[in-house]
Design an enzyme around this catalytic site. Structure first.
Site, mmCIF file in Angstrom:
data_model
loop_
_atom_site.group_PDB
_atom_site.id
_atom_site.type_symbol
_atom_site.label_atom_id
_atom_site.label_comp_id
_atom_site.label_asym_id
_atom_site.label_seq_id
_atom_site.Cartn_x
_atom_site.Cartn_y
_atom_site.Cartn_z
ATOM 1 N N ASN A 91 19.365 -25.216 -5.967
ATOM 2 C CA ASN A 91 17.929 -25.430 -6.136
ATOM 3 C C ASN A 91 17.161 -25.444 -4.818
ATOM 4 O O ASN A 91 15.957 -25.184 -4.798
ATOM 5 C CB ASN A 91 17.692 -26.750 -6.881
ATOM 6 C CG ASN A 91 16.241 -27.165 -6.876
ATOM 7 O OD1 ASN A 91 15.386 -26.561 -7.540
ATOM 8 N ND2 ASN A 91 15.922 -28.197 -6.103
ATOM 9 N N TYR A 156 9.560 -14.829 0.194
ATOM 10 C CA TYR A 156 10.010 -15.634 -0.942
ATOM 11 C C TYR A 156 10.511 -14.733 -2.076
ATOM 12 O O TYR A 156 11.571 -14.974 -2.654
ATOM 13 C CB TYR A 156 8.861 -16.510 -1.420
ATOM 14 C CG TYR A 156 9.237 -17.539 -2.452
ATOM 15 C CD1 TYR A 156 9.939 -18.680 -2.093
ATOM 16 C CD2 TYR A 156 8.865 -17.392 -3.795
ATOM 17 C CE1 TYR A 156 10.275 -19.643 -3.028
ATOM 18 C CE2 TYR A 156 9.187 -18.345 -4.736
ATOM 19 C CZ TYR A 156 9.906 -19.470 -4.354
ATOM 20 O OH TYR A 156 10.238 -20.418 -5.302
ATOM 21 N N SER A 159 13.859 -13.233 -1.214
ATOM 22 C CA SER A 159 14.945 -14.215 -1.301
ATOM 23 C C SER A 159 15.310 -14.513 -2.750
ATOM 24 O O SER A 159 16.494 -14.562 -3.109
ATOM 25 C CB SER A 159 14.563 -15.503 -0.568
ATOM 26 O OG SER A 159 13.529 -16.206 -1.237
ATOM 27 N N LYS A 160 14.318 -14.680 -3.594
ATOM 28 C CA LYS A 160 14.590 -15.026 -4.987
ATOM 29 C C LYS A 160 15.107 -13.830 -5.786
ATOM 30 O O LYS A 160 15.913 -13.990 -6.704
ATOM 31 C CB LYS A 160 13.328 -15.603 -5.630
ATOM 32 C CG LYS A 160 12.898 -16.949 -5.047
ATOM 33 C CD LYS A 160 13.986 -18.001 -5.188
ATOM 34 C CE LYS A 160 13.500 -19.381 -4.780
ATOM 35 N NZ LYS A 160 14.542 -20.422 -4.967
#
Length: 250
Positions: A91, A156, A159-160
């Site tokens: 997470n 972001y 990365s995700k």
């Protein structure tokens, strides 16, 4: 004992980014669902001091997911204490938003290091504990930005999206030889966390207007999805991306 309480019965779990926000809610949900032990990990566990007192089955672990030596020590600790790991929830994540013209190399590197490399290193370190019993569930928190992109979030989104690609590869790789090690992702939409609460009210209203269900998601919405994918209820689900976004991305 109700069904929810049985879902994590006797399971050993690790949650990263666990001090607050989604990670806190996920850790609490797994603990309430009967986990034997939840290792709640964060680079700064100070924000968790109060809520940790409510659970005797949660252990705080100050941890940097990019520190390979620290990850090895945690793996050894879990092996000595329990001899296995049943659930890993990746997470931990950060944002450093900027339009492409203005995004610095440091913005890029910091986000990719925590959000992508950190997930890789954490999973690599914990995997031997699952291989001991040839079973386990890896749930990684991605984002709808990783599936559909967003302005000002090149780092972001990359990365995700990378987390999703890794997860799909792991689903194939870790099931070889009949192993029951599953890997799945959750892609949250706009969730009511401390980060979202810092957004100006007018912007929040515009965000909410785009969501068919007419509200921001709550951390519990994500945590319940994690609980499902982590549990035996999802024993035939692997390599999937569960969007929890109120219908924002259809």
């Amino acid at each position: 004992m109700n069904a929810t309480t049985r879902d994590m019965h006797n399971n050993i779990c690790v949650v990263t980014g666990a001090a607050r926000g989604l990670g806190r809610c996920i850790s609490e949900t797994l603990a309430r669902a009967g986990a034997a032990r939840v290792y709640a990990c964060d680079i700064n566990m100070a924000p968790a001091e109060a809520w940790l007192k409510e659970y005797d089955n949660v252990t705080a672990v100050p941890l940097d997911v990019c520190d390979s030596a620290a990850l090895s020590r945690l793996s050894a600790r879990i092996l000595a204490d329990h001899g296995r790991l049943d659930v890993l929830v990746n997470n931990a994540g950060i944002t450093r938003d900027a339009l492409l013209d203005n995004m610095t190399e440091a913005d890029w590197d910091s986000v990719l290091n925590v959000n992508l490399k950190g997930v890789f290193l954490m999973t690599q370190a914990m995997l031997p504990l699952m291989k001991l019993q040839q079973s386990g569930s890896i749930v990684s928190i991605s984002s709808i930005v990783g599936t559909d992109g967003n302005i000002g979030q090149s780092n972001y989104g990359a990365s995700k999206g990378g987390v999703i690609s890794m997860t799909k590869g792991w689903a194939r790789e870790l099931a070889r030889g009949g192993a029951q090690i599953r890997a799945n992702c959750i892609a949250p939409g706009f969730i009511n966390t401390e980060m979202t609460q810092a957004v100006p009210q007018k912007v929040l209203e515009k965000m909410t207007a785009r969501i068919p269900l007419g509200r921001l998601g709550e951390p519990t919405d994500i945590a319940e999805g994690v609980l499902f994918l982590a549990s035996a209820r999802a024993r035939y689900i692997t390599g999937q991306v569960l969007k929890i976004d109120g219908g924002l991305v259809l």
